[in-house]
Design an enzyme around this catalytic site. Sequence first.
Site, short mmCIF file in Angstrom:
data_model
loop_
_atom_site.label_atom_id
_atom_site.label_comp_id
_atom_site.label_asym_id
_atom_site.label_seq_id
_atom_site.Cartn_x
_atom_site.Cartn_y
_atom_site.Cartn_z
N TYR A 80 -2.04 -0.40 11.11
CA TYR A 80 -2.15 -1.09 9.82
C TYR A 80 -0.93 -0.82 8.94
CZ TYR A 80 -3.32 -1.55 4.87
OH TYR A 80 -3.27 -1.85 3.53
N THR A 113 0.82 -1.21 0.00
CA THR A 113 0.00 0.00 0.00
C THR A 113 0.86 1.26 0.00
OG1 THR A 113 -1.51 1.26 1.43
CG2 THR A 113 -0.09 -0.29 2.53
N ASP A 114 0.25 2.38 -0.44
CA ASP A 114 0.94 3.67 -0.36
C ASP A 114 1.02 4.19 1.07
OD1 ASP A 114 -1.73 4.37 0.01
OD2 ASP A 114 -1.79 5.87 -1.58
N GLU A 115 0.21 3.60 1.99
CA GLU A 115 0.17 4.13 3.37
C GLU A 115 1.49 3.95 4.10
OE1 GLU A 115 -3.24 3.59 5.76
OE2 GLU A 115 -4.61 3.61 4.06
P1 NAD Z 1 -9.68 -7.27 2.24
O1 NAD Z 1 -9.69 -6.99 3.71
O2 NAD Z 1 -10.91 -6.99 1.45
O3 NAD Z 1 -9.32 -8.82 2.00
C1 NAD Z 1 -8.31 -9.47 2.71
C2 NAD Z 1 -8.47 -10.96 2.46
O4 NAD Z 1 -7.41 -11.65 3.13
C3 NAD Z 1 -9.78 -11.54 3.00
O5 NAD Z 1 -10.36 -12.41 2.06
C4 NAD Z 1 -9.34 -12.31 4.24
O6 NAD Z 1 -10.18 -13.42 4.54
C5 NAD Z 1 -7.95 -12.75 3.85
N1 NAD Z 1 -7.07 -12.98 5.00
C6 NAD Z 1 -6.92 -12.20 6.10
N2 NAD Z 1 -6.04 -12.77 6.96
C7 NAD Z 1 -5.63 -13.92 6.37
C8 NAD Z 1 -4.71 -14.94 6.74
N3 NAD Z 1 -4.05 -14.89 7.91
N4 NAD Z 1 -4.52 -15.98 5.90
C9 NAD Z 1 -5.18 -16.06 4.74
N5 NAD Z 1 -6.08 -15.14 4.34
C10 NAD Z 1 -6.29 -14.08 5.14
O7 NAD Z 1 -8.43 -6.51 1.68
P2 NAD Z 1 -8.24 -5.81 0.25
O8 NAD Z 1 -8.75 -4.42 0.32
O9 NAD Z 1 -8.70 -6.71 -0.80
O10 NAD Z 1 -6.64 -5.70 0.22
C11 NAD Z 1 -5.84 -6.77 -0.32
C12 NAD Z 1 -4.37 -6.39 -0.19
O11 NAD Z 1 -4.12 -5.18 -0.90
C13 NAD Z 1 -3.93 -6.13 1.25
O12 NAD Z 1 -2.64 -6.65 1.41
C14 NAD Z 1 -3.91 -4.60 1.36
O13 NAD Z 1 -2.96 -4.18 2.30
C15 NAD Z 1 -3.52 -4.22 -0.04
N6 NAD Z 1 -4.00 -2.90 -0.51
C16 NAD Z 1 -5.31 -2.56 -0.39
C17 NAD Z 1 -5.75 -1.34 -0.89
C18 NAD Z 1 -7.20 -0.92 -0.81
O14 NAD Z 1 -7.52 0.23 -1.15
N7 NAD Z 1 -8.13 -1.79 -0.39
C19 NAD Z 1 -4.85 -0.49 -1.52
C20 NAD Z 1 -3.50 -0.88 -1.60
C21 NAD Z 1 -3.09 -2.09 -1.12
O1 DAU Z 2 -4.18 3.98 0.58
C1 DAU Z 2 -4.41 2.61 0.46
C2 DAU Z 2 -5.25 2.14 1.62
O2 DAU Z 2 -6.57 2.58 1.37
C3 DAU Z 2 -5.21 0.63 1.81
O3 DAU Z 2 -3.90 0.24 2.15
C4 DAU Z 2 -6.17 0.21 2.92
O4 DAU Z 2 -6.21 -1.21 3.02
C5 DAU Z 2 -7.55 0.71 2.56
O5 DAU Z 2 -8.45 0.40 3.61
C6 DAU Z 2 -7.53 2.21 2.33
O6 DAU Z 2 -7.26 2.92 3.56
P1 DAU Z 2 -8.02 4.27 3.95
O7 DAU Z 2 -7.94 4.46 5.40
O8 DAU Z 2 -7.57 5.39 3.09
O9 DAU Z 2 -9.52 3.85 3.47
P2 DAU Z 2 -10.95 4.14 4.13
O10 DAU Z 2 -11.96 3.75 3.10
O11 DAU Z 2 -11.06 3.53 5.48
O12 DAU Z 2 -10.94 5.71 4.29
C7 DAU Z 2 -10.79 6.55 3.16
C8 DAU Z 2 -10.80 7.98 3.67
O13 DAU Z 2 -12.12 8.28 4.14
C9 DAU Z 2 -9.88 8.21 4.86
O14 DAU Z 2 -9.38 9.53 4.78
C10 DAU Z 2 -10.81 8.09 6.06
C11 DAU Z 2 -12.13 8.61 5.53
N1 DAU Z 2 -13.36 8.02 6.10
C12 DAU Z 2 -13.42 6.65 6.19
C13 DAU Z 2 -14.55 6.04 6.70
C14 DAU Z 2 -14.63 4.53 6.85
C15 DAU Z 2 -14.41 8.81 6.48
O15 DAU Z 2 -14.34 10.05 6.36
N2 DAU Z 2 -15.53 8.21 6.97
C16 DAU Z 2 -15.63 6.86 7.13
O16 DAU Z 2 -16.68 6.38 7.65
#
Ligand code: NAD
Ligand code: DAU
Length: 364
Positions: free
Chosen positions: A167, A141-143
């Site tokens: 996280y 992730t970019d975080e």
């Molecule tokens: P998600 O939470 O929707 O899915 C995570 C999946 O991993 C789930 O299916 C869960 O059951 C599985 N999991 C969790 N713990 C596990 C374990 N110990 N063993 C096997 N499976 C397990 O997450 P996502 O949003 O699909 O993100 C996927 C990946 O991409 C993560 O590594 C996250 O850090 C990264 N990522 C997410 C975002 C985003 O915006 N969602 C952006 C950049 C990177």
């Molecule tokens: O940047 C990549 C990341 O993006 C991934 O690594 C994470 O897995 C993914 O969850 C996401 O993280 P964020 O914290 O940015 O996503 P979230 O959807 O939780 O929040 C997006 C923005 O919106 C953040 O600034 C927090 C804000 N927010 C979030 C929620 C859930 C609100 O204002 N209200 C809300 O209820």
Amino acid sequence: MLNNTIIVTGGAGFIGANFVLDWVNADLGTVVNLDKLTYAGNLENLVDIQDNPHHIFIRGDIGNRALLAKLLAEYKPRAVINFAAESHVDRSIHGPEDFIQTNVVGTFHLLEEVRSYWNSLVAANPAEKENPQFRFLHVSTDEVYGTLSATDPAFTETTSYAPNSPYSATKAASDHLVRAYHHTYGLPVLTTNCSNNYGPYHFPEKLIPLCLLNALAGKPLPIYGDGQQIRDWLFVKDHCSAIRRVLEAGKLGETYNVGGWNEKANLDVINILCQILNELQPRSDGKRYEEQITFVKDRPGHDRRYAIDATKLERELSWKPAETFETGIRKTVEWYLNNQAWVHNVTTGEYRNWVNQNYAGRTA
Ligand code: NAD
Ligand code: DAU
């Protein structure tokens, strides 16, 4: 000789499921999908391929070394792609332990078993050491780069790590482990660091699906703080295409930033979402969805701005996103409106009942 099978971890979650669906539907080979099915894992994301012989689902934990060893020996994958993680920042603030276990300890166990598997490939074919065909791709992730001010340049691959939430600290730790396994053991790894994704199958704890479903249910749309925090949004299918491209042509040991140059303040994102809903599914009382926006207490340690500079991926691997934010968000809203059964089962928790019933006593 490696076969055309890949192992994907976390393939029942949001991004992993989109990736597996795209891979199997495009006939790119067999996917062994290892997922623990935490609250975020949903097999209903994969119903379209449930009878496809090129999708093999295994319920299990990336920290289960015996299971990993068995799967690697049995399927002899040409790649392992690690999506599995605890992914929600707010949950990591309330309870970081699961994040340490899966994102750090789990990734360590996965790396150890993958290293042992790769050593067996090298023993069988010494050319694999000098010119590896196997790949371990870590999805990050970019975080990990921390927060930006309004005038800072976007994150590049050389930006220093400065994670601010439990996280992002655990994702940073896993990225460092992956890097170290390349540097120390020569493991053929690739890492991608992507910005915020949105699109189909997004679990409604995250901003966009939460507000979309709350809007339709007549509930408040909770905006943290002043709503001026900036995220850089990428349609999930574009993230999946970037991962495929890095897997195919990325330089071993390197990291690639993935983003679509779509920086937007949270409040602007939710206003755009409301406008599309006003058009596609107007409120029955004639009012506008924007009226449901409610400002709530801010997230502790909330990062102000993320922005990805994806120049390296574009220049070196000729990758480009297919969607703008405007086209992607419209597709996303349409998907949720057209998939009410999925929405119902996720919001009522019904999908978990099905998982419990189907998998009772079947854990690998
Ligand atoms: P998600 O939470 O929707 O899915 C995570 C999946 O991993 C789930 O299916 C869960 O059951 C599985 N999991 C969790 N713990 C596990 C374990 N110990 N063993 C096997 N499976 C397990 O997450 P996502 O949003 O699909 O993100 C996927 C990946 O991409 C993560 O590594 C996250 O850090 C990264 N990522 C997410 C975002 C985003 O915006 N969602 C952006 C950049 C990177
Ligand atoms: O940047 C990549 C990341 O993006 C991934 O690594 C994470 O897995 C993914 O969850 C996401 O993280 P964020 O914290 O940015 O996503 P979230 O959807 O939780 O929040 C997006 C923005 O919106 C953040 O600034 C927090 C804000 N927010 C979030 C929620 C859930 C609100 O204002 N209200 C809300 O209820």
